[in-house]
Design a protein around this motif. Structure first.
Motif, short mmCIF file in Angstrom:
data_model
loop_
_atom_site.label_atom_id
_atom_site.label_comp_id
_atom_site.label_asym_id
_atom_site.label_seq_id
_atom_site.Cartn_x
_atom_site.Cartn_y
_atom_site.Cartn_z
N GLY A 1 53.99 23.52 67.41
CA GLY A 1 54.74 22.37 67.91
C GLY A 1 56.16 22.47 67.40
O GLY A 1 56.52 23.45 66.76
N LYS A 2 56.95 21.44 67.70
CA LYS A 2 58.36 21.49 67.29
C LYS A 2 58.60 20.59 66.09
O LYS A 2 58.11 19.47 66.05
CB LYS A 2 59.24 20.98 68.43
N GLU B 1 57.50 17.09 67.41
CA GLU B 1 56.92 16.96 68.73
C GLU B 1 55.64 17.78 68.81
O GLU B 1 55.63 18.98 68.55
CB GLU B 1 57.93 17.47 69.76
N LYS B 2 54.55 17.10 69.10
CA LYS B 2 53.23 17.74 69.25
C LYS B 2 52.93 18.69 68.10
O LYS B 2 52.55 19.86 68.29
CB LYS B 2 53.17 18.49 70.58
N SER C 1 62.57 15.18 63.41
CA SER C 1 62.08 15.07 64.77
C SER C 1 60.88 16.01 64.92
O SER C 1 60.97 17.21 64.66
CB SER C 1 63.22 15.45 65.72
N ASP D 1 48.53 16.71 66.77
CA ASP D 1 49.33 16.02 67.78
C ASP D 1 50.20 14.89 67.24
O ASP D 1 50.06 13.73 67.64
CB ASP D 1 48.38 15.48 68.87
N THR E 1 60.19 10.47 65.69
CA THR E 1 61.53 10.77 65.20
C THR E 1 61.92 9.72 64.17
O THR E 1 61.54 8.56 64.27
CB THR E 1 62.60 10.74 66.32
N THR F 1 53.81 13.25 66.98
CA THR F 1 55.14 13.19 67.58
C THR F 1 55.86 11.95 67.04
O THR F 1 55.32 10.86 67.09
CB THR F 1 55.03 13.07 69.12
#
Ligand SMILES: Nc1ncnc2c1ncn2[C@@H]1O[C@H](COP(=O)(O)OP(=O)(O)OP(=O)(O)O)[C@@H](O)[C@H]1O
Ligand SMILES: [Mg+2]
Length: 262
Positions: free
Chosen positions: A58-59, A7-8, A5, A21, A25, A23
């Motif tokens: 980001g994550k 994110e950004k 997963s 950027d 999953t 994102t």
């Protein structure tokens, strides 16, 4: 459970942003085909997921954890493998190396249980008969299958493969693709596979990512493989052709016959 997963996600080299950027999953058991031109950031993204390159923000989580905390459940097969071809290793020894690293051995006689696992892994990729043959005497397709066996010996939940089909002829590509399909069906391992040519891999891809420094598109093959979407990365000549249930991509420099002339 989500295998990956993000994110950004932004990824940097020496303060410069190489990937921007991202994102997405990926569910457990799914295969992601990562497509993009040279320099798009495919290897960079794989190395971050593998926990090798850590300069990002980001994550990002792999099976719910940070990438560098899950190294024992993922296997990464780099773009150009770094085995020294002058070292006369047998295939079984190359595969065993995947088990030795994990156990922290550096230089030692290969323990019997690792040799047994290595033999099983070679059988899985259909190469039991080349077990004692020198790695550097194998064909390109066989070498790639040995490297897959090496990645499988540690029972990963996520397999990261950087251009496993590059430099292979069509029949060797089919060999390797066959094994990738078998890994998916029989082991259910999640995979991220970078490629320049998506067509030979179409059967294993659940998700497609188009990357060109930024994320251009992410989704199912039906969602992503459309003329206008691939044209944003590979130019206006790119086409997605549907033949039965399959979608074929004609990318970049393909030459068409127009009105009987080349
Ligand atoms: N170690 C590094 N140090 C600095 N910049 C790097 C490094 N590795 C890659 N880059 C830069 O990051 C960008 C993405 O490179 P990357 O190798 O991830 O692309 P790629 O999509 O894998 O390309 P290819 O299809 O050629 O393998 C490029 O601009 C590249 O020059
Ligand atoms: Mg690359």
């Amino acid at each position: 459970m989500e295998a990956v997963s993000a994110e950004k996600l932004n990824i940097y080299y020496n303060g410069e942003r190489a990937v921007e950027d991202v994102t997405f999953t990926l569910k457990e058991g799914e295969t992601l085909l990562l497509l993009g031109p040279n320099g798009a950031g495919k290897t960079t993204l794989l190395r971050v997921i593998a926990g090798i390159h850590q300069n990002y923000d980001g994550k990002l989580s792999i099976f719910g954890k940070e990438p560098d905390k899950v190294r024992d459940i993922l296997s990464y097969v780099p773009q150009s493998h770094t085995l020294n071809e002058r070292v006369p290793l047998k295939s079984i020894e190359v595969v065993s190396m995947g088990g030795l690293y994990r156990k922290g051995f550096v230089h030692t006689k290969i323990p019997r249980e690792i040799k047994k696992d290595a033999k099983e892994a070679l059988e899985f990729v259909g190469l039991a008969d080349v077990k004692d043959k020198a790695f550097n005497e194998l064909s390109g397709g066989q070498k790639q299958r040995v490297l897959l066996a090496r990645a499988l010996i540690s029972h990963p939940r996520l397999l990261l493969l950087d251009e496993p089909l590059s430099a292979l002829d069509p029949s060797a590509r089919a060999e390797v693709t066959g094994i990738l399909g078998k890994i998916k069906r029989e082991k259910g391992i999640s995979m991220i596979i970078t490629t320049h040519d998506i067509n030979p891999l179409a059967e294993v891809g659940d998700k497609i990512m188009l990357l060109n420094r930024k994320l251009v598109a992410y989704g199912s093959p039906e969602e992503v493989l459309k003329d206008d979407t691939i044209a944003r990365v590979y130019g206006p000549q790119s086409k997605a052709l549907r033949v039965g249930k399959r979608i074929y991509c004609i990318i970049g420099d393909a030459h068409f016959f127009k009105g009987g002339k080349r």
